[in-house]
Design a protein around this motif. Structure first.
Motif, PDB file in Angstrom:
ATOM      1  N   TRP A 215       0.876  -1.245  -0.027  1.00 26.35           N
ATOM      2  CA  TRP A 215      -0.097  -0.281  -0.287  1.00 26.35           C
ATOM      3  C   TRP A 215       0.900   1.042   0.206  1.00 26.35           C
ATOM      4  CZ3 TRP A 215      -5.172  -2.072   2.780  1.00 26.35           C
ATOM      5  CH2 TRP A 215      -6.225  -1.622   2.189  1.00 26.35           C
ATOM      6  N   GLY A 216       1.799   1.213  -0.804  1.00 25.84           N
ATOM      7  CA  GLY A 216       2.592   2.490  -0.632  1.00 25.84           C
ATOM      8  C   GLY A 216       3.906   1.753  -0.596  1.00 25.84           C
ATOM      9  N   PHE A 217       5.139   3.477  -0.107  1.00 21.89           N
ATOM     10  CA  PHE A 217       6.121   3.367   0.515  1.00 21.89           C
ATOM     11  C   PHE A 217       6.762   3.400   1.189  1.00 21.89           C
ATOM     12  CE2 PHE A 217       6.123   6.709  -4.051  1.00 21.89           C
ATOM     13  CZ  PHE A 217       7.340   5.766  -4.836  1.00 21.89           C
ATOM     14  N   LEU A 218       7.848   2.395   1.645  1.00 27.01           N
ATOM     15  CA  LEU A 218       8.455   2.597   2.751  1.00 27.01           C
ATOM     16  C   LEU A 218       8.731   3.667   2.628  1.00 27.01           C
ATOM     17  CD1 LEU A 218      10.942  -0.188   2.149  1.00 27.01           C
ATOM     18  CD2 LEU A 218       8.443  -0.651   3.228  1.00 27.01           C
ATOM     19  N   GLU A 219       9.065   4.042   4.246  1.00 23.14           N
ATOM     20  CA  GLU A 219       9.962   5.677   4.632  1.00 23.14           C
ATOM     21  C   GLU A 219      10.773   5.794   4.013  1.00 23.14           C
ATOM     22  OE1 GLU A 219       9.031   5.154   8.932  1.00 23.14           O
ATOM     23  OE2 GLU A 219       9.053   7.347   9.233  1.00 23.14           O
TER      24      GLU A 219
ATOM     25  N   LEU B 158      11.423   8.607   1.096  1.00 25.15           N
ATOM     26  CA  LEU B 158      10.187   8.249   0.500  1.00 25.15           C
ATOM     27  C   LEU B 158       9.460   8.380   1.171  1.00 25.15           C
ATOM     28  CD1 LEU B 158      11.880   4.573  -0.848  1.00 25.15           C
ATOM     29  CD2 LEU B 158      11.870   6.668  -2.341  1.00 25.15           C
ATOM     30  N   ASN B 159       8.745   8.048   1.981  1.00 23.18           N
ATOM     31  CA  ASN B 159       7.474   8.546   2.752  1.00 23.18           C
ATOM     32  C   ASN B 159       7.326   9.365   4.216  1.00 23.18           C
ATOM     33  OD1 ASN B 159       4.353   8.755   2.176  1.00 23.18           O
ATOM     34  ND2 ASN B 159       4.592   5.941   2.112  1.00 23.18           N
ATOM     35  N   THR B 160       6.575   9.519   4.701  1.00 29.93           N
ATOM     36  CA  THR B 160       6.005  10.124   6.054  1.00 29.93           C
ATOM     37  C   THR B 160       4.998   8.635   6.019  1.00 29.93           C
ATOM     38  OG1 THR B 160       6.855  12.342   5.614  1.00 29.93           O
ATOM     39  CG2 THR B 160       6.084  11.468   7.564  1.00 29.93           C
ATOM     40  N   ILE B 161       5.268   8.400   7.185  1.00 29.80           N
ATOM     41  CA  ILE B 161       4.547   6.950   7.598  1.00 29.80           C
ATOM     42  C   ILE B 161       3.589   7.149   9.904  1.00 29.80           C
ATOM     43  CG2 ILE B 161       4.154   4.640   8.474  1.00 29.80           C
ATOM     44  CD1 ILE B 161       6.171   3.770   6.257  1.00 29.80           C
TER      45      ILE B 161
ATOM     46  N   GLN C  44      -1.125  -1.658   9.810  1.00 31.39           N
ATOM     47  CA  GLN C  44       0.664  -2.164  10.226  1.00 31.39           C
ATOM     48  C   GLN C  44       0.072  -3.627  11.281  1.00 31.39           C
ATOM     49  OE1 GLN C  44       1.208   1.593  12.106  1.00 31.39           O
ATOM     50  NE2 GLN C  44       0.929   2.590  10.223  1.00 31.39           N
ATOM     51  N   ILE C  45       1.668  -4.226  11.181  1.00 29.89           N
ATOM     52  CA  ILE C  45       1.742  -5.139  11.622  1.00 29.89           C
ATOM     53  C   ILE C  45       2.306  -4.871  12.730  1.00 29.89           C
ATOM     54  CG2 ILE C  45       3.074  -7.239  11.414  1.00 29.89           C
ATOM     55  CD1 ILE C  45       3.182  -7.445   8.365  1.00 29.89           C
ATOM     56  N   LEU C  46       2.077  -5.313  14.442  1.00 29.48           N
ATOM     57  CA  LEU C  46       2.336  -4.916  15.679  1.00 29.48           C
ATOM     58  C   LEU C  46       3.835  -5.966  15.594  1.00 29.48           C
ATOM     59  CD1 LEU C  46       2.098  -3.750  17.781  1.00 29.48           C
ATOM     60  CD2 LEU C  46       0.194  -4.802  18.714  1.00 29.48           C
ATOM     61  N   SER C  47       3.494  -6.727  15.205  1.00 27.40           N
ATOM     62  CA  SER C  47       3.858  -8.324  15.607  1.00 27.40           C
ATOM     63  C   SER C  47       4.112  -9.553  15.155  1.00 27.40           C
ATOM     64  CB  SER C  47       4.311  -8.538  17.399  1.00 27.40           C
ATOM     65  OG  SER C  47       3.172  -8.827  17.474  1.00 27.40           O
ATOM     66  N   ILE C  48       4.601 -10.134  15.052  1.00 22.63           N
ATOM     67  CA  ILE C  48       4.642 -11.548  14.583  1.00 22.63           C
ATOM     68  C   ILE C  48       5.143 -12.276  15.053  1.00 22.63           C
ATOM     69  CG2 ILE C  48       5.163 -13.214  12.664  1.00 22.63           C
ATOM     70  CD1 ILE C  48       5.524 -10.733  10.080  1.00 22.63           C
ATOM     71  N   ASN C  49       4.802 -13.479  15.653  1.00 25.57           N
ATOM     72  CA  ASN C  49       5.180 -14.279  16.733  1.00 25.57           C
ATOM     73  C   ASN C  49       6.027 -13.984  17.879  1.00 25.57           C
ATOM     74  OD1 ASN C  49       3.775 -16.468  15.003  1.00 25.57           O
ATOM     75  ND2 ASN C  49       5.675 -16.527  13.576  1.00 25.57           N
TER      76      ASN C  49
ATOM     77  N   ARG D 279       6.905  -3.970   8.320  1.00 25.01           N
ATOM     78  CA  ARG D 279       5.753  -3.993   9.661  1.00 25.01           C
ATOM     79  C   ARG D 279       4.514  -3.089   8.493  1.00 25.01           C
ATOM     80  NH1 ARG D 279       8.318  -0.641  14.098  1.00 25.01           N
ATOM     81  NH2 ARG D 279       6.072  -0.500  14.654  1.00 25.01           N
ATOM     82  N   TRP D 280       4.634  -1.967   7.386  1.00 29.00           N
ATOM     83  CA  TRP D 280       3.994  -1.197   7.402  1.00 29.00           C
ATOM     84  C   TRP D 280       2.559  -1.292   6.055  1.00 29.00           C
ATOM     85  CZ3 TRP D 280       1.900   4.040   6.603  1.00 29.00           C
ATOM     86  CH2 TRP D 280       2.457   4.502   4.835  1.00 29.00           C
ATOM     87  N   TRP D 281       1.488  -0.780   6.411  1.00 30.22           N
ATOM     88  CA  TRP D 281       0.927  -1.002   5.010  1.00 30.22           C
ATOM     89  C   TRP D 281       0.475  -1.747   4.174  1.00 30.22           C
ATOM     90  CZ3 TRP D 281      -2.195   1.502   7.736  1.00 30.22           C
ATOM     91  CH2 TRP D 281      -2.558   2.772   7.744  1.00 30.22           C
ATOM     92  N   LYS D 282       0.391  -2.810   4.436  1.00 28.04           N
ATOM     93  CA  LYS D 282      -0.184  -4.060   3.892  1.00 28.04           C
ATOM     94  C   LYS D 282      -1.743  -4.690   3.666  1.00 28.04           C
ATOM     95  CE  LYS D 282       2.524  -7.319   4.130  1.00 28.04           C
ATOM     96  NZ  LYS D 282       3.031  -7.363   2.879  1.00 28.04           N
ATOM     97  N   ASP D 283      -2.134  -5.212   2.723  1.00 32.04           N
ATOM     98  CA  ASP D 283      -3.230  -5.846   2.440  1.00 32.04           C
ATOM     99  C   ASP D 283      -2.911  -7.621   3.020  1.00 32.04           C
ATOM    100  OD1 ASP D 283      -3.443  -6.730   0.229  1.00 32.04           O
ATOM    101  OD2 ASP D 283      -3.090  -4.140  -0.676  1.00 32.04           O
ATOM    102  N   THR D 284      -1.989  -7.435   2.322  1.00 31.89           N
ATOM    103  CA  THR D 284      -1.936  -9.314   2.392  1.00 31.89           C
ATOM    104  C   THR D 284      -1.010  -9.377   3.588  1.00 31.89           C
ATOM    105  OG1 THR D 284      -2.596  -9.197   0.289  1.00 31.89           O
ATOM    106  CG2 THR D 284      -1.781 -11.095   0.873  1.00 31.89           C
ATOM    107  N   ILE D 285      -0.442 -11.307   4.152  1.00 34.41           N
ATOM    108  CA  ILE D 285       0.173 -10.778   5.184  1.00 34.41           C
ATOM    109  C   ILE D 285       0.390 -12.610   5.435  1.00 34.41           C
ATOM    110  CG2 ILE D 285      -1.144 -11.143   6.681  1.00 34.41           C
ATOM    111  CD1 ILE D 285       1.187 -10.382   8.847  1.00 34.41           C
ATOM    112  N   TYR D 286       2.077 -12.983   5.176  1.00 31.57           N
ATOM    113  CA  TYR D 286       2.085 -14.633   5.016  1.00 31.57           C
ATOM    114  C   TYR D 286       2.591 -14.705   6.145  1.00 31.57           C
ATOM    115  CZ  TYR D 286       3.552 -18.741   2.884  1.00 31.57           C
ATOM    116  OH  TYR D 286       3.591 -20.563   2.659  1.00 31.57           O
ATOM    117  N   ALA D 287       1.456 -14.888   8.267  1.00 31.84           N
ATOM    118  CA  ALA D 287       2.191 -14.694   8.593  1.00 31.84           C
ATOM    119  C   ALA D 287       2.730 -15.950   9.505  1.00 31.84           C
ATOM    120  CB  ALA D 287       1.013 -13.928   9.470  1.00 31.84           C
ATOM    121  N   GLN D 288       2.190 -17.103   9.250  1.00 30.72           N
ATOM    122  CA  GLN D 288       2.771 -18.005   9.498  1.00 30.72           C
ATOM    123  C   GLN D 288       1.760 -18.497  10.658  1.00 30.72           C
ATOM    124  OE1 GLN D 288       4.974 -19.637   7.464  1.00 30.72           O
ATOM    125  NE2 GLN D 288       5.263 -18.427   6.092  1.00 30.72           N
ATOM    126  N   TRP D 289       2.652 -17.882  11.874  1.00 31.82           N
ATOM    127  CA  TRP D 289       1.685 -18.070  13.273  1.00 31.82           C
ATOM    128  C   TRP D 289       1.035 -16.652  13.843  1.00 31.82           C
ATOM    129  CZ3 TRP D 289       1.194 -22.787  13.784  1.00 31.82           C
ATOM    130  CH2 TRP D 289       1.720 -23.576  12.494  1.00 31.82           C
TER     131      TRP D 289
END
Ligand code: C2O
Ligand code: CU
Ligand code: CU
Length: 487
Positions: A286-290, A360-363, A424-429, A438-448
């Motif tokens: 969903w867009g540029f990283l910082e 690139l961006n301000t988050i 936004q992703i706070l944590s994975i496992n 971490r930021w602006w996604k709409d699809t995540i391959y989180a595993q757990w």
């Protein structure tokens, strides 16, 4: 008798017996070797795309339709066609306006684009804007079928930042088949920021869309999607990039931006450059990283997007490589590797000016202190979410517009996708993921366990709800999907 045989085998101090035993042993070993070699060969054949080798072909670049430069509505027709994955050999396919996949539609923030989608295939279809921040009534979900020979007019107001998104069919039970046979295309969104950064931005020259998919072929013909599909029907053996087999792209000697989209029905991929050469990740879904982040590999689940920049200025050619990635198969590190794309520098192509901007961006990061609602979802053990399969008549829950929610998603090996919102992703496992993930996604391959923070700013009523689901298309088609409203 049995005893005799045993004794016979065990009597190794007598010459006669030991010779015989050794012979037996050699025969057994030989058989084991032959068997292992056959299995290995069969396996390598099935999974190594280079077994389907033929000459390099120029990478197809989907036609670009710039919403500022054409008369609207932009008309897109889904139809039955024949596509040459290999020159001279025709495969039966579906396409939007063309023979396989569809045109790239460029849209701009704070502008609206009018589109007309016409259905000329033999059954119902529809068009979902994957990654678009729009209200449920134009999201193109399960409820919005376009009947055969009919059309759908839609005005899409773009209120989100520059990013690379998708359009694809989304009717339960037929999504896998229609996408497999060719229905998918890109929406590229630009905004003031993306146009002023100086990044590579000449479509098809140094700004390249790469829709990576896998398909099976027989004598050069794509095998159509099986009528009787099962959960694994989407896993194929041969790479197709923008509908091209064994592709090569001639590029100018400078910075090359690749908009990579995993458009596979079911396979995650791991992409890298030879010798672990680093490259820069500049954007997620969903867009540029910082800032650009240097990385050496990209793991991409179905329908994830990443934008990367590769510097070709001191190179003659470069291979973008791939290997299967499967966290569930412990043999995965030994899977065959192959080339996704051959990049070859051509000094005749004028190098458009471009730079890799440092910023690139301000988050604006969400804070978990502001969370007003928490939800937990588990995608495992069958085609369901929390034990319940998709029921078109059931709204699974209601979200309040404007609220910040925290969703904890437990989805081993299922790419989890949401409509109408970015997270936004706070944590994975339990751990904070690296900043480029971490930021602006709409699809995540989180595993757990993945903890996601999201704020809902668009409306989805009971009549036009949002979906979220596993984006393995065979799983989505079988009900690993729920729906909710935002009001
Ligand atoms: Cu790519 Cu529910 O969609
Ligand atoms: Cu979607
Ligand atoms: Cu799944």
């Amino acid at each position: 008798m049995i005893w005799k045989t045993k004794k016979h085998l065990l009597l190794c101090n007598k010459n006669y017996c030991s010779k015989r035993n050794i012979l037996w042993l050699i025969t057994i070993l030989l058989w084991i070797t032959v068997l292992t070699a056959t299995i290995a060969l069969l396996y390598a054949h099935k999974y190594n795309p280079l077994n389907h080798w033929w000459e390099l072909q120029a990478l197809r670049i989907p036609e670009l339709i710039d919403s500022r430069e054409v008369k609207q509505p932009i008309v897109i027709t889904a139809w039955v066609r024949e596509h040459e994955f290999i020159p001279g050999i025709k495969s039966e396919t579906l396409g939007y306006n063309g023979t396989y996949l569809g045109p790239t539609i460029k849209m701009y923030k704070w502008e609206s684009t009018n589109l007309t989608f016409i259905n000329e295939i033999w059954e119902e279809t529809n068009v979902h804007g994957h990654g678009l921040h729009v209200n449920g009534d134009i999201d193109g979900n399960e409820m919005q079928a376009i009947h055969n020979t009919e059309s759908w007019d839609v005005e899409i107001p773009i209120v989100q930042q520059a990013s690379t998104n998708w359009y694809h069919p989304h009717l339960m039970g037929t999504t896998s088949k229609q996408v497999h046979n060719g229905l998918a295309g890109l929406y590229i969104i630009e905004d003031e920021n993306s146009l002023s950064l100086g990044l590579p931005n000449d479509y098809g020259i140094n700004d390249i869309p790469l829709i990576i998919q896998d398909r099976d072929f027989e004598n050069g013909k794509m095998i159509p999607y099986p009528e009787q599909s099962n959960m694994d029907s989407g896993r194929k053996s041969t790479f197709v990039v923008n509908g091209t087999l064994n592709p090569e792209l001639k590029v100018p000697s400078g910075l090359i931006r690749l908009r990579i989209l995993n458009g596979a029905n079911a396979r995650p991929y791991e992409l890298y450059l030879p010798d672990n050469e680093p490259f820069y990740k500049i954007a997620t879904e969903w867009g540029f990283l910082e800032t650009p982040v240097e990385i050496t590999k990209l793991i991409m689940a179905p329908w994830e997007r990443n934008e990367i920049v590769i510097d070709m200025s001191d190179k003659i050619s470069l291979e973008l490589m791939w290997k299967f990635y499967d966290p569930e198969i412990f043999l995965s590190p030994f899977f065959p590797r192959a080339r996704v794309l051959q990049l070859t520098v051509d000094s005749n192509i004028k190098n458009p000016e471009s730079t890799l901007a440092k910023k690139l961006n301000t988050i604006e990061w969400y804070s978990s202190d502001d969370v007003v609602q928490e939800r937990n979802f588990r995608l495992a053990g069958g085609m369901n979410i929390n034990g319940e399969s998709m029921d078109m008549k059931v709204i699974n829950f209601k979200v309040k517009k404007g609220d910040l929610e925290k969703w904890t998603v437990n989805s081993p090996a299922h790419p989890f996708h949401m409509h109408g919102v970015s997270f936004q992703i706070l944590s994975i496992n339990g751990e904070e993921p690296p900043v480029e993930e971490r930021w602006w996604k709409d699809t995540i391959y989180a595993q757990w366990n993945a903890e996601l923070l999201m704020r809902f700013n668009h409306v989805a009523t009971e009549m036009w709800p949002y979906m979220y689901h596993c984006h393995i298309l065979e799983h989505e088609d079988r009900g690993m999907m729920w729906q909710f409203t935002v009001e």
